[in-house]
Design a protein around this motif. Structure first.
Motif, PDB file in Angstrom:
ATOM      1  N   ALA A  82      94.822  31.599 -37.411  1.00  0.00           N
ATOM      2  CA  ALA A  82      95.347  31.940 -38.744  1.00  0.00           C
ATOM      3  C   ALA A  82      94.210  31.808 -39.753  1.00  0.00           C
ATOM      4  CB  ALA A  82      96.498  31.001 -39.104  1.00  0.00           C
ATOM      5  N   LEU A  83      93.454  32.877 -39.922  1.00  0.00           N
ATOM      6  CA  LEU A  83      92.196  32.774 -40.679  1.00  0.00           C
ATOM      7  C   LEU A  83      92.279  33.208 -42.146  1.00  0.00           C
ATOM      8  CD1 LEU A  83      89.581  33.920 -37.984  1.00  0.00           C
ATOM      9  CD2 LEU A  83      90.081  31.588 -38.784  1.00  0.00           C
ATOM     10  N   ASP A  84      93.505  33.370 -42.656  1.00  0.00           N
ATOM     11  CA  ASP A  84      93.618  33.818 -44.056  1.00  0.00           C
ATOM     12  C   ASP A  84      92.952  32.856 -45.033  1.00  0.00           C
ATOM     13  OD1 ASP A  84      94.876  36.048 -43.295  1.00  0.00           O
ATOM     14  OD2 ASP A  84      96.897  35.433 -43.923  1.00  0.00           O
ATOM     15  N   HIS A  85      93.071  31.556 -44.756  1.00  0.00           N
ATOM     16  CA  HIS A  85      92.496  30.555 -45.667  1.00  0.00           C
ATOM     17  C   HIS A  85      91.501  29.664 -44.940  1.00  0.00           C
ATOM     18  CE1 HIS A  85      95.519  31.769 -48.547  1.00  0.00           C
ATOM     19  NE2 HIS A  85      96.420  31.673 -47.576  1.00  0.00           N
ATOM     20  N   CYS A  86      90.868  30.225 -43.933  1.00  0.00           N
ATOM     21  CA  CYS A  86      89.979  29.411 -43.106  1.00  0.00           C
ATOM     22  C   CYS A  86      88.835  30.270 -42.593  1.00  0.00           C
ATOM     23  CB  CYS A  86      90.777  28.838 -41.939  1.00  0.00           C
ATOM     24  SG  CYS A  86      89.824  27.743 -40.871  1.00  0.00           S
ATOM     25  N   GLU A  87      87.642  29.694 -42.590  1.00  0.00           N
ATOM     26  CA  GLU A  87      86.472  30.421 -42.088  1.00  0.00           C
ATOM     27  C   GLU A  87      86.124  29.971 -40.677  1.00  0.00           C
ATOM     28  OE1 GLU A  87      83.120  31.044 -44.722  1.00  0.00           O
ATOM     29  OE2 GLU A  87      81.739  30.550 -43.069  1.00  0.00           O
ATOM     30  N   LEU A  88      85.923  30.953 -39.818  1.00  0.00           N
ATOM     31  CA  LEU A  88      85.524  30.684 -38.437  1.00  0.00           C
ATOM     32  C   LEU A  88      84.004  30.747 -38.323  1.00  0.00           C
ATOM     33  CD1 LEU A  88      86.144  30.448 -35.330  1.00  0.00           C
ATOM     34  CD2 LEU A  88      86.323  32.954 -35.335  1.00  0.00           C
ATOM     35  N   GLN A  89      83.420  29.727 -37.695  1.00  0.00           N
ATOM     36  CA  GLN A  89      81.973  29.732 -37.493  1.00  0.00           C
ATOM     37  C   GLN A  89      81.659  29.521 -36.014  1.00  0.00           C
ATOM     38  OE1 GLN A  89      79.994  27.037 -40.213  1.00  0.00           O
ATOM     39  NE2 GLN A  89      80.839  28.082 -42.001  1.00  0.00           N
ATOM     40  N   PHE A  90      80.415  29.822 -35.656  1.00  0.00           N
ATOM     41  CA  PHE A  90      79.976  29.563 -34.292  1.00  0.00           C
ATOM     42  C   PHE A  90      78.970  28.425 -34.313  1.00  0.00           C
ATOM     43  CE2 PHE A  90      77.630  30.124 -30.337  1.00  0.00           C
ATOM     44  CZ  PHE A  90      78.684  30.169 -29.445  1.00  0.00           C
ATOM     45  N   ILE A  91      79.189  27.398 -33.465  1.00  0.00           N
ATOM     46  CA  ILE A  91      78.350  26.196 -33.542  1.00  0.00           C
ATOM     47  C   ILE A  91      77.639  25.874 -32.229  1.00  0.00           C
ATOM     48  CG2 ILE A  91      79.713  25.176 -35.419  1.00  0.00           C
ATOM     49  CD1 ILE A  91      81.099  23.379 -33.404  1.00  0.00           C
ATOM     50  N   GLY A  92      77.863  26.669 -31.189  1.00  0.00           N
ATOM     51  CA  GLY A  92      77.309  26.327 -29.875  1.00  0.00           C
ATOM     52  C   GLY A  92      76.033  27.078 -29.546  1.00  0.00           C
ATOM     53  N   HIS A  93      75.499  26.785 -28.387  1.00  0.00           N
ATOM     54  CA  HIS A  93      74.313  27.505 -27.925  1.00  0.00           C
ATOM     55  C   HIS A  93      74.671  28.979 -27.723  1.00  0.00           C
ATOM     56  CE1 HIS A  93      70.594  28.401 -25.984  1.00  0.00           C
ATOM     57  NE2 HIS A  93      71.222  28.864 -24.917  1.00  0.00           N
ATOM     58  N   LEU A  94      73.810  29.851 -28.222  1.00  0.00           N
ATOM     59  CA  LEU A  94      74.128  31.283 -28.201  1.00  0.00           C
ATOM     60  C   LEU A  94      73.056  32.060 -27.461  1.00  0.00           C
ATOM     61  CD1 LEU A  94      75.907  33.638 -29.147  1.00  0.00           C
ATOM     62  CD2 LEU A  94      74.715  33.571 -31.354  1.00  0.00           C
ATOM     63  N   GLN A  95      73.492  32.825 -26.457  1.00  0.00           N
ATOM     64  CA  GLN A  95      72.565  33.707 -25.757  1.00  0.00           C
ATOM     65  C   GLN A  95      72.492  35.039 -26.494  1.00  0.00           C
ATOM     66  OE1 GLN A  95      74.895  32.914 -22.087  1.00  0.00           O
ATOM     67  NE2 GLN A  95      72.921  33.209 -21.055  1.00  0.00           N
ATOM     68  N   THR A  96      71.292  35.609 -26.500  1.00  0.00           N
ATOM     69  CA  THR A  96      71.063  36.849 -27.235  1.00  0.00           C
ATOM     70  C   THR A  96      72.040  37.961 -26.820  1.00  0.00           C
ATOM     71  OG1 THR A  96      68.743  36.213 -27.361  1.00  0.00           O
ATOM     72  CG2 THR A  96      69.257  38.484 -27.895  1.00  0.00           C
ATOM     73  N   ASN A  97      72.325  38.031 -25.528  1.00  0.00           N
ATOM     74  CA  ASN A  97      73.190  39.137 -25.063  1.00  0.00           C
ATOM     75  C   ASN A  97      74.655  38.956 -25.442  1.00  0.00           C
ATOM     76  OD1 ASN A  97      73.829  37.077 -23.309  1.00  0.00           O
ATOM     77  ND2 ASN A  97      73.534  38.253 -21.436  1.00  0.00           N
ATOM     78  N   LYS A  98      74.986  37.817 -26.047  1.00  0.00           N
ATOM     79  CA  LYS A  98      76.391  37.609 -26.462  1.00  0.00           C
ATOM     80  C   LYS A  98      76.596  37.745 -27.971  1.00  0.00           C
ATOM     81  CE  LYS A  98      77.905  35.138 -22.462  1.00  0.00           C
ATOM     82  NZ  LYS A  98      78.100  33.809 -21.882  1.00  0.00           N
ATOM     83  N   VAL A  99      75.509  37.968 -28.682  1.00  0.00           N
ATOM     84  CA  VAL A  99      75.615  38.077 -30.147  1.00  0.00           C
ATOM     85  C   VAL A  99      76.615  39.157 -30.535  1.00  0.00           C
ATOM     86  CG1 VAL A  99      74.356  38.705 -32.255  1.00  0.00           C
ATOM     87  CG2 VAL A  99      73.281  37.191 -30.575  1.00  0.00           C
ATOM     88  N   LYS A 100      76.611  40.244 -29.762  1.00  0.00           N
ATOM     89  CA  LYS A 100      77.466  41.388 -30.106  1.00  0.00           C
ATOM     90  C   LYS A 100      78.946  41.006 -30.191  1.00  0.00           C
ATOM     91  CE  LYS A 100      77.731  43.173 -25.323  1.00  0.00           C
ATOM     92  NZ  LYS A 100      76.888  42.157 -24.662  1.00  0.00           N
ATOM     93  N   ASN A 101      79.329  39.970 -29.457  1.00  0.00           N
ATOM     94  CA  ASN A 101      80.737  39.553 -29.476  1.00  0.00           C
ATOM     95  C   ASN A 101      81.107  38.736 -30.712  1.00  0.00           C
ATOM     96  OD1 ASN A 101      81.250  40.651 -26.833  1.00  0.00           O
ATOM     97  ND2 ASN A 101      80.062  38.935 -26.033  1.00  0.00           N
ATOM     98  N   LEU A 102      80.109  38.325 -31.468  1.00  0.00           N
ATOM     99  CA  LEU A 102      80.381  37.465 -32.632  1.00  0.00           C
ATOM    100  C   LEU A 102      80.276  38.193 -33.967  1.00  0.00           C
ATOM    101  CD1 LEU A 102      78.498  34.125 -31.802  1.00  0.00           C
ATOM    102  CD2 LEU A 102      80.914  34.686 -31.443  1.00  0.00           C
ATOM    103  N   ILE A 103      79.453  39.252 -33.989  1.00  0.00           N
ATOM    104  CA  ILE A 103      79.181  39.918 -35.267  1.00  0.00           C
ATOM    105  C   ILE A 103      80.476  40.474 -35.874  1.00  0.00           C
ATOM    106  CG2 ILE A 103      77.951  41.861 -36.361  1.00  0.00           C
ATOM    107  CD1 ILE A 103      76.179  39.459 -35.481  1.00  0.00           C
ATOM    108  N   GLY A 104      80.706  40.117 -37.121  1.00  0.00           N
ATOM    109  CA  GLY A 104      81.924  40.566 -37.791  1.00  0.00           C
ATOM    110  C   GLY A 104      83.090  39.609 -37.613  1.00  0.00           C
ATOM    111  N   LYS A 105      83.001  38.716 -36.625  1.00  0.00           N
ATOM    112  CA  LYS A 105      84.105  37.763 -36.400  1.00  0.00           C
ATOM    113  C   LYS A 105      83.857  36.436 -37.111  1.00  0.00           C
ATOM    114  CE  LYS A 105      85.889  39.134 -31.820  1.00  0.00           C
ATOM    115  NZ  LYS A 105      84.803  39.921 -31.182  1.00  0.00           N
ATOM    116  N   VAL A 106      82.595  36.016 -37.174  1.00  0.00           N
ATOM    117  CA  VAL A 106      82.312  34.675 -37.695  1.00  0.00           C
ATOM    118  C   VAL A 106      81.635  34.736 -39.063  1.00  0.00           C
ATOM    119  CG1 VAL A 106      82.183  33.604 -35.415  1.00  0.00           C
ATOM    120  CG2 VAL A 106      80.097  34.497 -36.457  1.00  0.00           C
ATOM    121  N   GLY A 107      81.966  33.754 -39.893  1.00  0.00           N
ATOM    122  CA  GLY A 107      81.364  33.672 -41.214  1.00  0.00           C
ATOM    123  C   GLY A 107      79.953  33.117 -41.165  1.00  0.00           C
ATOM    124  N   MET A 108      79.674  32.324 -40.144  1.00  0.00           N
ATOM    125  CA  MET A 108      78.323  31.760 -40.035  1.00  0.00           C
ATOM    126  C   MET A 108      78.043  31.383 -38.588  1.00  0.00           C
ATOM    127  SD  MET A 108      76.384  29.271 -42.645  1.00  0.00           S
ATOM    128  CE  MET A 108      77.227  27.702 -42.491  1.00  0.00           C
TER     129      MET A 108
END
Ligand SMILES: *Cc1c(COP(=O)(O)O)cnc(C)c1O
Length: 244
Positions: A82-108
């Motif tokens: 329920a993200l209407d009043h909440c920002e989703l961020q990514f905080i874990g180790h990130l592999q370059t080939n997975k960036v595409k799955n996060l773009i547009g979904k996370v605020g930071m």
């Protein structure tokens, strides 16, 4: 929410409510003790392994920042947050080939530690016509096999990333060694705060030192006293994690 889940999660909701109050109070005390206001500190709930029903209850209570640390888990839960009043961020180790799955979904993305990774975030953000906010993760304890840029390479990395289009550096993140004692941990926090202040003072184009993200369940109060303005709290909020 369905009847079934409210019964299933009643106990977890109640302890979350209690934990949330305690944590907000502790944050407020540490903020005031370090010359700031409670609202100056961002509480980010670290939600790995936590069912979305429980996360969304936390959002109803007032949690306005959540962070996942696995791309796959984030994507599976994504339609249900329920993200209407909440920002989703990514905080874990990130592999370059997975960036595409996060773009547009996370605020930071809090865990950027290489030009290669930043370059991919920049490239994909540009192609989606949006800007992605990032923090630079520092391997403050210089641990082997741990994510984060080494402190001695931090300035160079920031200079290299700052020129990339479609991303914004907004601060620093660190996870001190898990086996450090209280005094050592305080030393790591203090060093991080010093880097934060030093980089801020350099006034680099496209670099804003707004967030110093450090402190977890066992040490978030200490982190705030050492200058953190964002803490990432998991188990103290949601209880100990059950990995499936
Ligand atoms: C899980 C996690 C946290 C929270 O850890 P707790 O000790 O449960 O509070 C914070 N930061 C990151 C990056 C995490 O993966």
């Amino acid at each position: 929410m369905m009847e079934k889940s409210s019964n299933e999660f009643a106990q977890r909701f109640q302890s979350l409510e209690e934990n949330y109050k305690i944590i907000r109070n502790t944050i407020a005390e540490a903020a005031v003790q370090s010359g700031r206001e409670p609202k100056d500190i961002t509480l980010l709930a670290a939600t790995k392994t936590v069912p979305v029903e429980v996360i969304n209850h936390g959002i109803e209570l007032g949690i306005d920042h959540i962070g996942e640390n696995k791309v796959q888990e984030l994507c599976e839960k994504y339609p249900s947050y329920a993200l209407d009043h909440c920002e989703l961020q990514f905080i874990g180790h990130l592999q370059t080939n997975k960036v595409k799955n996060l773009i547009g979904k996370v605020g930071m993305i809090q865990s950027v530690d290489s030009v290669k990774l930043a370059g991919e975030i920049s490239r994909l953000s540009l192609s989606h016509n949006l800007t992605t906010d990032i923090l630079i993760e520092v391997n403050i304890g210089k641990e082997e096999n741990k994510s984060g840029v080494l402190p001695e390479n931090l300035n160079d990395l920031i200079q290299q990333i700052a020129v990339l289009p479609s991303l914004r550096i907004r601060g620093l993140m660190a996870i001190p060694p898990a086996d450090a004692d209280e005094k050592e941990t305080r030393g790591y926090f203090t060093n991080m705060h010093q880097y934060f202040v030093d980089i801020m003072g350099k006034k680099i184009d496209n670099v804003n030192m707004e967030f110093l993200s450090m402190g977890m369940s066992s040490d978030y109060s200490q982190a705030i006293l050492s200058g953190a303005n964002m803490v990432r709290v998991g188990s103290a909020l949601f209880g100990s994690r059950v990995y499936k």
